[in-house]
Design a protein around this motif. Structure first.
Motif, PDB file in Angstrom:
ATOM      1  N   GLU A  93      -0.393   4.978   8.585  1.00  0.00           N
ATOM      2  CA  GLU A  93      -1.867   4.280   8.373  1.00  0.00           C
ATOM      3  C   GLU A  93      -2.328   4.351   7.171  1.00  0.00           C
ATOM      4  O   GLU A  93      -2.780   3.331   6.778  1.00  0.00           O
ATOM      5  CB  GLU A  93      -2.699   5.067   9.596  1.00  0.00           C
ATOM      6  N   PHE A  94      -2.299   5.467   6.560  1.00  0.00           N
ATOM      7  CA  PHE A  94      -2.695   5.736   5.052  1.00  0.00           C
ATOM      8  C   PHE A  94      -2.324   4.628   4.200  1.00  0.00           C
ATOM      9  O   PHE A  94      -2.780   4.006   3.355  1.00  0.00           O
ATOM     10  CB  PHE A  94      -2.154   7.271   4.609  1.00  0.00           C
ATOM     11  N   GLU A  95      -0.865   4.676   4.169  1.00  0.00           N
ATOM     12  CA  GLU A  95      -0.141   3.784   3.292  1.00  0.00           C
ATOM     13  C   GLU A  95      -0.496   2.085   3.577  1.00  0.00           C
ATOM     14  O   GLU A  95      -0.287   1.355   2.743  1.00  0.00           O
ATOM     15  CB  GLU A  95       1.486   3.949   3.485  1.00  0.00           C
ATOM     16  N   ALA A  96      -0.627   1.768   4.831  1.00  0.00           N
ATOM     17  CA  ALA A  96      -0.940   0.374   5.399  1.00  0.00           C
ATOM     18  C   ALA A  96      -2.235   0.114   4.867  1.00  0.00           C
ATOM     19  O   ALA A  96      -2.544  -1.023   4.332  1.00  0.00           O
ATOM     20  CB  ALA A  96      -0.975   0.394   6.786  1.00  0.00           C
ATOM     21  N   GLN A  97      -3.215   0.948   4.791  1.00  0.00           N
ATOM     22  CA  GLN A  97      -4.600   0.795   4.211  1.00  0.00           C
ATOM     23  C   GLN A  97      -4.809   0.377   2.925  1.00  0.00           C
ATOM     24  O   GLN A  97      -5.398  -0.095   2.328  1.00  0.00           O
ATOM     25  CB  GLN A  97      -5.429   1.991   5.037  1.00  0.00           C
ATOM     26  N   PHE A  98      -4.071   1.512   2.041  1.00  0.00           N
ATOM     27  CA  PHE A  98      -4.087   1.548   0.644  1.00  0.00           C
ATOM     28  C   PHE A  98      -2.903   1.109  -0.105  1.00  0.00           C
ATOM     29  O   PHE A  98      -2.974   1.235  -1.333  1.00  0.00           O
ATOM     30  CB  PHE A  98      -4.312   2.928   0.160  1.00  0.00           C
ATOM     31  N   SER A  99      -2.217   0.338   0.364  1.00  0.00           N
ATOM     32  CA  SER A  99      -0.698  -0.127  -0.618  1.00  0.00           C
ATOM     33  C   SER A  99      -1.217  -1.127  -1.254  1.00  0.00           C
ATOM     34  O   SER A  99      -0.282  -1.480  -2.110  1.00  0.00           O
ATOM     35  CB  SER A  99       0.079  -0.525   0.633  1.00  0.00           C
ATOM     36  N   GLN A 100      -2.205  -1.922  -1.283  1.00  0.00           N
ATOM     37  CA  GLN A 100      -2.518  -2.922  -2.108  1.00  0.00           C
ATOM     38  C   GLN A 100      -3.746  -2.721  -2.841  1.00  0.00           C
ATOM     39  O   GLN A 100      -4.367  -3.390  -3.518  1.00  0.00           O
ATOM     40  CB  GLN A 100      -2.845  -4.348  -1.414  1.00  0.00           C
ATOM     41  N   HIS A 101      -4.154  -1.517  -2.772  1.00  0.00           N
ATOM     42  CA  HIS A 101      -5.010  -0.782  -3.810  1.00  0.00           C
ATOM     43  C   HIS A 101      -4.836  -1.075  -5.055  1.00  0.00           C
ATOM     44  O   HIS A 101      -3.755  -0.733  -5.700  1.00  0.00           O
ATOM     45  CB  HIS A 101      -5.462   0.830  -3.320  1.00  0.00           C
ATOM     46  N   PRO A 102      -5.755  -1.409  -6.028  1.00  0.00           N
ATOM     47  CA  PRO A 102      -5.562  -1.687  -7.242  1.00  0.00           C
ATOM     48  C   PRO A 102      -4.947  -0.666  -8.263  1.00  0.00           C
ATOM     49  O   PRO A 102      -4.366  -0.632  -9.337  1.00  0.00           O
ATOM     50  CB  PRO A 102      -6.853  -2.465  -7.762  1.00  0.00           C
ATOM     51  N   GLU A 103      -5.460   0.495  -7.859  1.00  0.00           N
ATOM     52  CA  GLU A 103      -5.374   1.839  -8.715  1.00  0.00           C
ATOM     53  C   GLU A 103      -4.069   2.715  -8.110  1.00  0.00           C
ATOM     54  O   GLU A 103      -3.410   3.222  -8.938  1.00  0.00           O
ATOM     55  CB  GLU A 103      -6.698   2.567  -8.754  1.00  0.00           C
ATOM     56  N   VAL A 104      -3.889   2.627  -6.777  1.00  0.00           N
ATOM     57  CA  VAL A 104      -2.958   3.550  -6.146  1.00  0.00           C
ATOM     58  C   VAL A 104      -1.846   2.751  -5.477  1.00  0.00           C
ATOM     59  O   VAL A 104      -0.835   3.270  -4.831  1.00  0.00           O
ATOM     60  CB  VAL A 104      -3.365   4.760  -5.481  1.00  0.00           C
ATOM     61  N   GLY A 105      -1.966   1.621  -5.469  1.00  0.00           N
ATOM     62  CA  GLY A 105      -0.774   0.675  -4.620  1.00  0.00           C
ATOM     63  C   GLY A 105       0.426   0.921  -4.989  1.00  0.00           C
ATOM     64  O   GLY A 105       1.338   1.352  -4.161  1.00  0.00           O
ATOM     65  N   ALA A 106       0.595   0.984  -6.393  1.00  0.00           N
ATOM     66  CA  ALA A 106       1.967   0.943  -6.921  1.00  0.00           C
ATOM     67  C   ALA A 106       2.670   2.229  -6.767  1.00  0.00           C
ATOM     68  O   ALA A 106       3.788   2.675  -6.442  1.00  0.00           O
ATOM     69  CB  ALA A 106       1.975   0.673  -8.219  1.00  0.00           C
ATOM     70  N   LEU A 107       1.501   3.321  -6.914  1.00  0.00           N
ATOM     71  CA  LEU A 107       1.936   4.784  -6.673  1.00  0.00           C
ATOM     72  C   LEU A 107       2.614   5.079  -5.341  1.00  0.00           C
ATOM     73  O   LEU A 107       3.620   5.822  -5.208  1.00  0.00           O
ATOM     74  CB  LEU A 107       0.830   5.562  -6.969  1.00  0.00           C
ATOM     75  N   LEU A 108       1.972   4.719  -4.388  1.00  0.00           N
ATOM     76  CA  LEU A 108       2.012   4.776  -2.815  1.00  0.00           C
ATOM     77  C   LEU A 108       3.663   4.049  -2.600  1.00  0.00           C
ATOM     78  O   LEU A 108       4.224   4.610  -1.878  1.00  0.00           O
ATOM     79  CB  LEU A 108       1.167   4.317  -1.673  1.00  0.00           C
ATOM     80  N   GLN A 109       3.785   3.129  -3.024  1.00  0.00           N
ATOM     81  CA  GLN A 109       5.000   2.367  -2.895  1.00  0.00           C
ATOM     82  C   GLN A 109       6.316   3.032  -3.539  1.00  0.00           C
ATOM     83  O   GLN A 109       7.303   2.718  -2.975  1.00  0.00           O
ATOM     84  CB  GLN A 109       4.919   0.878  -3.451  1.00  0.00           C
ATOM     85  N   GLN A 110       5.713   3.733  -4.368  1.00  0.00           N
ATOM     86  CA  GLN A 110       6.934   4.334  -5.222  1.00  0.00           C
ATOM     87  C   GLN A 110       7.373   5.538  -4.344  1.00  0.00           C
ATOM     88  O   GLN A 110       8.456   5.881  -4.381  1.00  0.00           O
ATOM     89  CB  GLN A 110       6.426   5.131  -6.657  1.00  0.00           C
ATOM     90  N   ALA A 286      -1.855  14.748  -2.774  1.00  0.00           N
ATOM     91  CA  ALA A 286      -0.388  15.177  -2.817  1.00  0.00           C
ATOM     92  C   ALA A 286       0.363  13.966  -3.536  1.00  0.00           C
ATOM     93  O   ALA A 286       1.469  14.353  -4.104  1.00  0.00           O
ATOM     94  CB  ALA A 286       0.026  15.264  -1.233  1.00  0.00           C
ATOM     95  N   HIS A 287      -0.038  12.843  -3.290  1.00  0.00           N
ATOM     96  CA  HIS A 287       0.755  11.708  -4.285  1.00  0.00           C
ATOM     97  C   HIS A 287       0.629  11.938  -5.444  1.00  0.00           C
ATOM     98  O   HIS A 287       1.323  11.644  -6.408  1.00  0.00           O
ATOM     99  CB  HIS A 287      -0.075  10.474  -3.759  1.00  0.00           C
ATOM    100  N   LEU A 288      -0.593  12.602  -5.948  1.00  0.00           N
ATOM    101  CA  LEU A 288      -0.840  12.820  -7.559  1.00  0.00           C
ATOM    102  C   LEU A 288      -0.034  13.832  -7.760  1.00  0.00           C
ATOM    103  O   LEU A 288       0.369  13.793  -8.942  1.00  0.00           O
ATOM    104  CB  LEU A 288      -2.420  12.989  -7.665  1.00  0.00           C
ATOM    105  N   TRP A 289       0.042  14.749  -7.087  1.00  0.00           N
ATOM    106  CA  TRP A 289       0.990  15.914  -7.344  1.00  0.00           C
ATOM    107  C   TRP A 289       2.257  15.485  -7.731  1.00  0.00           C
ATOM    108  O   TRP A 289       3.042  15.920  -8.635  1.00  0.00           O
ATOM    109  CB  TRP A 289       0.785  17.172  -6.226  1.00  0.00           C
TER     110      TRP A 289
END
Length: 297
Positions: A93-110, A286-289
């Motif tokens: 759910e978290f990733e679905a909501q923010f996967s296109q976020h301009p600042e963190v989308g790429a980070l989540l997709q990694q 945690a993604h930032l860590w």
């Protein structure tokens, strides 16, 4: 002593990050309480005041989990294993909501499917958080190891279990100080143990029915325990993904790098930035860590 064992098979999600789970338990290269290789983790824990071991053996998308110890027969193996693995965390759910976020989308997709491995007990998470206050991870790992060795709770497979409340309470102040705990941290550990023993801090009850705000306020009232310690313990010990870790040095450093800032942002900036990800602020941390360290902290 008669050793009993119990085994179960779990099917893991397709995006389960096995290497992250192994890395988290490989932080201490001395392998005093956890022993890991590329496909397994064996961890010593306390159950009903007796040490035992949990073994996680990975095979592609499946997992065999085994517990071994005197009280293994009545150990809630499936529930504990699923919790330690973070299988009930709302990552999709978290990733679905923010996967296109301009600042963190790429980070989540990694790192799709990133979960936060849990400590074996809330007490272990809290003690680890107290130990780690305002020191490097390496120094904290060394203190944790010396504490485990001081407690000397011998488990199967030649491991030592992280001590439970009663074991820590039985250690003298001098012995605890010899592990590397500062006087202030020693006082915080004593206050924590006293609160648990008196029933003021019913950690096990909270684990089964977590009320983050109540836990936060009760723990924050203890001398030597501040917001970072509580929010970290909520994340690692109670599976609570919304604590704000804006005071965490590694979170702030990695946020500054992610946003290409000229300097590391302060706690106030980081708190405001993390707020947009509620109720997953700690999962975002945690993604930032993970930008710098697959093991997290």
């Amino acid at each position: 002593m008669t050793l009993n064992s119990k085994t179960l098979e779990l099917t893991l999600p397709d995006n389960f990050r096995r290497d992250d789970f192994i890395a988290f338990h490989s932080r201490d290269s001395h392998s005093v309480a956890e022993r890991c290789d590329e496909q397994s983790v064996t961890k010593a824990v306390m159950h009903q005041h007796q040490p035992m071991t949990l073994g996680f053996h990975f095979d592609q998308s499946s997992l065999r989990v085994q517990c071994e110890g005197e009280n293994a027969a009545d150990f809630a193996l499936q529930s504990v294993a699923e919790t330690l693995l973070g299988l009930d965390q709302g990552t999709a759910e978290f990733e679905a909501q923010f996967s296109q976020h301009p600042e963190v989308g790429a980070l989540l997709q990694q790192r799709p499917g990133l979960r936060v491995p849990q400590s074996a007990t809330p007490f272990e998470a809290l003690l680890w958080a107290i130990i780690g206050q305002q020191i490097s991870v390496i120094v904290a790992i060394n203190i944790r190891r010396r504490l485990i060795q001081a407690a000397n709770q011998a488990a199967p497979n030649n491991l030592l279990a992280f001590p439970d409340v009663e074991t820590v309470m039985a250690l003298s102040d001098e012995r605890l100080r010899e592990t590397g705990l500062s006087r202030a941290k020693l006082m915080a550990v004593r206050a924590l143990c006293d609160g648990i023993a008196s029933g003021e801090l019913p950690l096990d009850d909270w684990l089964h029915k977590p009320e983050a705000e109540l836990i936060y306020q009760r723990l924050l009232a203890l001398k030597g325990i501040g917001p970072w310690t509580v929010n970290y313990a909520l994340l690692r010990g109670f599976n609570s993904l919304d604590g704000s870790l804006h005071g965490d040095v590694a979170v702030r450093k990695n946020l500054g790098e992610l946003l290409a800032l000229n300097s590391t942002p302060d706690a106030k900036f980081t708190e405001h930035w993390l707020a947009q990800f509620s109720p997953w602020r700690a999962l975002m941390a945690a993604h930032l860590w993970a930008r710098a360290n697959a093991a997290g902290y």
